[in-house]
Scaffold this motif. Structure first.
Motif, PDB file in Angstrom:
ATOM      1  N   VAL A 121      30.907  42.315  39.538  1.00  0.00           N
ATOM      2  CA  VAL A 121      31.687  41.363  40.327  1.00  0.00           C
ATOM      3  C   VAL A 121      31.383  41.533  41.817  1.00  0.00           C
ATOM      4  CG1 VAL A 121      34.018  40.619  40.974  1.00  0.00           C
ATOM      5  CG2 VAL A 121      33.533  41.299  38.610  1.00  0.00           C
ATOM      6  N   LYS A 122      30.990  40.438  42.444  1.00  0.00           N
ATOM      7  CA  LYS A 122      30.697  40.433  43.880  1.00  0.00           C
ATOM      8  C   LYS A 122      31.689  39.593  44.678  1.00  0.00           C
ATOM      9  CE  LYS A 122      27.014  42.946  43.325  1.00  0.00           C
ATOM     10  NZ  LYS A 122      27.043  44.350  43.773  1.00  0.00           N
ATOM     11  N   LEU A 123      32.405  38.730  43.964  1.00  0.00           N
ATOM     12  CA  LEU A 123      33.348  37.845  44.631  1.00  0.00           C
ATOM     13  C   LEU A 123      34.564  37.651  43.724  1.00  0.00           C
ATOM     14  CD1 LEU A 123      33.911  35.888  47.038  1.00  0.00           C
ATOM     15  CD2 LEU A 123      32.749  34.109  45.715  1.00  0.00           C
ATOM     16  N   ALA A 124      35.759  37.665  44.315  1.00  0.00           N
ATOM     17  CA  ALA A 124      36.991  37.462  43.555  1.00  0.00           C
ATOM     18  C   ALA A 124      37.860  36.444  44.279  1.00  0.00           C
ATOM     19  CB  ALA A 124      37.744  38.779  43.387  1.00  0.00           C
ATOM     20  N   LEU A 125      38.363  35.466  43.529  1.00  0.00           N
ATOM     21  CA  LEU A 125      39.177  34.409  44.126  1.00  0.00           C
ATOM     22  C   LEU A 125      40.536  34.294  43.442  1.00  0.00           C
ATOM     23  CD1 LEU A 125      36.678  31.437  44.651  1.00  0.00           C
ATOM     24  CD2 LEU A 125      37.330  33.225  46.272  1.00  0.00           C
ATOM     25  N   ASN A 126      41.569  34.274  44.247  1.00  0.00           N
ATOM     26  CA  ASN A 126      42.934  34.013  43.795  1.00  0.00           C
ATOM     27  C   ASN A 126      43.446  35.000  42.759  1.00  0.00           C
ATOM     28  OD1 ASN A 126      43.390  31.719  45.452  1.00  0.00           O
ATOM     29  ND2 ASN A 126      42.215  30.453  44.043  1.00  0.00           N
ATOM     30  N   LEU A 127      42.995  36.248  42.854  1.00  0.00           N
ATOM     31  CA  LEU A 127      43.545  37.259  41.967  1.00  0.00           C
ATOM     32  C   LEU A 127      45.012  37.486  42.323  1.00  0.00           C
ATOM     33  CD1 LEU A 127      40.724  39.974  41.723  1.00  0.00           C
ATOM     34  CD2 LEU A 127      41.009  37.859  40.418  1.00  0.00           C
ATOM     35  N   CYS A 128      45.760  38.085  41.404  1.00  0.00           N
ATOM     36  CA  CYS A 128      47.154  38.403  41.704  1.00  0.00           C
ATOM     37  C   CYS A 128      47.185  39.422  42.844  1.00  0.00           C
ATOM     38  CB  CYS A 128      47.855  38.934  40.459  1.00  0.00           C
ATOM     39  SG  CYS A 128      47.432  40.634  40.041  1.00  0.00           S
ATOM     40  N   PRO A 129      48.317  39.579  43.539  1.00  0.00           N
ATOM     41  CA  PRO A 129      48.364  40.482  44.703  1.00  0.00           C
ATOM     42  C   PRO A 129      47.867  41.900  44.415  1.00  0.00           C
ATOM     43  CG  PRO A 129      50.369  39.180  44.601  1.00  0.00           C
ATOM     44  CD  PRO A 129      49.614  38.879  43.343  1.00  0.00           C
ATOM     45  N   ILE A 130      48.146  42.413  43.220  1.00  0.00           N
ATOM     46  CA  ILE A 130      47.759  43.788  42.896  1.00  0.00           C
ATOM     47  C   ILE A 130      46.255  43.891  42.682  1.00  0.00           C
ATOM     48  CG2 ILE A 130      48.158  45.720  41.308  1.00  0.00           C
ATOM     49  CD1 ILE A 130      50.781  43.688  40.645  1.00  0.00           C
ATOM     50  N   SER A 131      45.713  43.025  41.830  1.00  0.00           N
ATOM     51  CA  SER A 131      44.270  43.082  41.563  1.00  0.00           C
ATOM     52  C   SER A 131      43.457  42.676  42.790  1.00  0.00           C
ATOM     53  CB  SER A 131      43.907  42.203  40.360  1.00  0.00           C
ATOM     54  OG  SER A 131      44.515  40.937  40.438  1.00  0.00           O
ATOM     55  N   HIS A 132      44.033  41.829  43.641  1.00  0.00           N
ATOM     56  CA  HIS A 132      43.369  41.466  44.899  1.00  0.00           C
ATOM     57  C   HIS A 132      43.199  42.705  45.787  1.00  0.00           C
ATOM     58  CE1 HIS A 132      42.324  39.033  48.435  1.00  0.00           C
ATOM     59  NE2 HIS A 132      43.245  39.698  49.117  1.00  0.00           N
ATOM     60  N   GLN A 133      44.262  43.509  45.894  1.00  0.00           N
ATOM     61  CA  GLN A 133      44.167  44.751  46.669  1.00  0.00           C
ATOM     62  C   GLN A 133      43.155  45.711  46.063  1.00  0.00           C
ATOM     63  OE1 GLN A 133      47.748  46.631  48.424  1.00  0.00           O
ATOM     64  NE2 GLN A 133      48.905  45.088  47.302  1.00  0.00           N
ATOM     65  N   LEU A 134      43.128  45.784  44.728  1.00  0.00           N
ATOM     66  CA  LEU A 134      42.178  46.668  44.053  1.00  0.00           C
ATOM     67  C   LEU A 134      40.739  46.220  44.313  1.00  0.00           C
ATOM     68  CD1 LEU A 134      44.004  47.147  40.619  1.00  0.00           C
ATOM     69  CD2 LEU A 134      43.742  48.849  42.436  1.00  0.00           C
ATOM     70  N   ALA A 135      40.540  44.893  44.317  1.00  0.00           N
ATOM     71  CA  ALA A 135      39.191  44.366  44.593  1.00  0.00           C
ATOM     72  C   ALA A 135      38.743  44.758  45.997  1.00  0.00           C
ATOM     73  CB  ALA A 135      39.191  42.846  44.429  1.00  0.00           C
TER      74      ALA A 135
END
Length: 501
Positions: A153-167
């Motif tokens: 994974v090189k790009l993440a869009l609109n993940l939930c707040p927790i997984s967004h922080q992990l990304a």
């Protein structure tokens, strides 16, 4: 023989703000950026729907089996000592587990207890102890770590707040789309808060020769769309219809084994809908001021935020005690001032039973009608007080002073914003507000510059309503909505380029 590298992937999560055009945006990303597009669905029912209807938009559709949901407990690894594993993760990410899951509706439930305790219960929280919840959190984190690595994974869009922080913490380029606070706008956000970062440096780039007072004529469009629907829901006939529909829907879902339904208590959900209506009626009896009564008078305006809500817990994890903030203001307010408090339409039914009585007991505090626009009160007020929220934005751009109770608000650096960091005595703030006679030339100029700098980071769209249902056929999506999808895609490309500079 060289091992072939796995193609770069993008992870996409559903965002209700653009749910009806998400597949269009995903298709553009897949085709133009040459990413392998992976959609992470919220439920297995959603996963099936997206697999069947949007095969050309996504290369793969996941259903996360390691979410914080008792329905999926059979898939979770059972750790003998979850505290020990959790401590290692806390050290790795330099954050406590509960702070990471702060605005999660299960692990974070207690954090909105002071202002949202009557929000419907869920079976996962009710039937789990601390160790159980830690175990779920560890499985959740491990799932995302494994997915990031396995799918390249090189790009993440609109993940939930927790997984967004992990990304972000795993050095993955990650963005979430949020609605702008003015007009019909959106913004791609790369950090863990809800608004684009704006600094004094951004303001210096804006040059206004003849400062013009910014006047916000109406709230932003998506708020108005939702507000009208929410007010209609509170009518008696509509409440009864909602109770019947919700009861039948959850019952059917439980029979079919749908995970959302299995995680709900039918009676809780039905009573909550009735409590919304009864709490609204009860609140109206306690209303003791209208806008016309306070025009020309000195008052501070405090708009309440709904709990639980990303708008509050997604921004203000440092201070989230609304009733305490009201008490502090009331204690130090000058004798010739009032504090006007107004409830948020969607908050009814969630507050503790004596919440409004506690507010009404304060002699210098009055309750405003929730159907009146907060923006109208802002324009007449001497200052706005809030933990976070749209009212702070609206006041700050118009040069009206703001009492900010959270360090995380973007507008805290403005000269007419007072960060409340000394709870022992707020009196100096009120004395300063009186002395400066806001809004003045300096505050309106800085507010206008702030507005311009903020707008430069927004994507403005026309004639778009996110409440329109998602069509199961891309060809049936109206042309103007396709234009909106294209604008948001181009906005993402610009954001990605700007972030690399």
């Amino acid at each position: 023989m060289k091992k072939k590298n796995k193609p770069k992937s993008i992870l996409l999560f559903s965002n209700q703000l653009i749910r009806n055009i998400e597949p269009l945006i995903a298709k553009q990303i897949k085709e133009k950026l040459k990413f392998r597009a992976i959609f992470v669905a919220k439920t297995k029912q959603d996963a099936k729907f997206y697999k069947d209807k949007f095969k050309n938009c996504y290369d793969e559709v996941y259903n996360n089996k390691y979410k914080i949901n008792i329905t999926y407990i059979k898939y979770h690894k059972k750790y003998k000592n979850p505290e020990e594993v959790a401590l290692k993760l806390e050290k790795k990410y330099n954050i406590s587990i509960l702070r990471l899951f702060f605005n999660d509706r299960v692990l974070g439930r207690g954090f909105f207890g002071s202002g949202g305790v009557r929000h419907p219960r869920n079976t996962t929280h009710e039937h789990s102890n601390h160790k159980d919840l830690l175990n779920m959190a560890i499985n959740f984190i491990t799932f995302w770590e494994d997915t990031f690595h396995k799918e390249n994974v090189k790009l993440a869009l609109n993940l939930c707040p927790i997984s967004h922080q992990l990304a972000i913490k795993n050095n993955i380029e990650a963005y979430r789309l949020f609605e702008g606070k003015f007009k019909n706008t959106f913004s791609w956000i790369e950090h863990s808060r809800l608004d684009p970062k704006i600094s004094i440096k951004d303001l210096k780039k804006i040059k206004i020769k003849k400062p013009k007072v910014i006047e916000i004529k109406k709230p932003y469009q998506s708020y108005l769309n939702a507000r009208n629907v929410d007010i209609e829901k509170l009518k008696l006939v509509n409440t009864l219809k909602s109770i019947l529909h919700r009861t039948l829907s959850i019952t059917y879902g439980k029979i079919k084994g749908y995970e959302k339904s299995k995680n709900k208590f039918i009676l809780d959900e039905a009573l909550y809908l009735w409590c919304m209506r009864s709490s609204y009626v009860d609140y109206l009896k306690k209303v003791n001021v209208k806008l016309e009564n306070v025009k020309g008078k000195k008052f501070i305006f405090f708009p309440l935020l709904s709990e639980p809500e990303t708008g509050l817990h997604g921004s203000a994890d440092d201070f989230f005690f609304q009733l305490s903030a009201i008490n502090l203001i009331s204690r130090d307010l000058p004798a010739d001032y009032l504090l006007v408090v107004k409830e948020h339409i969607i908050a009814f039914g969630r507050r503790p039973k004596d919440f409004y009585d506690q507010i009404n007991d304060l002699a210098n505090v009055v309750l405003a009608n929730p159907t009146e626009l907060g923006l109208d009160y802002i324009k007449e007020s001497k200052a706005v007080a809030c933990i976070t929220g749209t009212a702070g934005w609206e006041a700050s751009v118009m040069g009206i002073p703001v009492l900010s109770f959270s360090e995380n608000n973007t507008w805290n650096f403005l000269n007419h914003v007072y960060l409340v960091n000394n709870f022992a005595d707020l009196r100096p703030i009120f004395l300063s507000i009186e002395k400066e006679n806001f809004p003045n030339k300096k505050s309106t100029l800085q507010g206008a510059n702030f507005y311009k700098a903020y707008f430069k980071k927004l994507i403005e769209v026309n004639n778009y309503n996110n409440l329109v249902p998602l069509s199961s056929d891309l060809e049936n999506i109206p042309a103007h909505m396709k234009d909106v999808a294209n604008k948001i895609f181009l906005g993402l490309i610009k954001k990605m380029k700007d972030s690399k500079q």
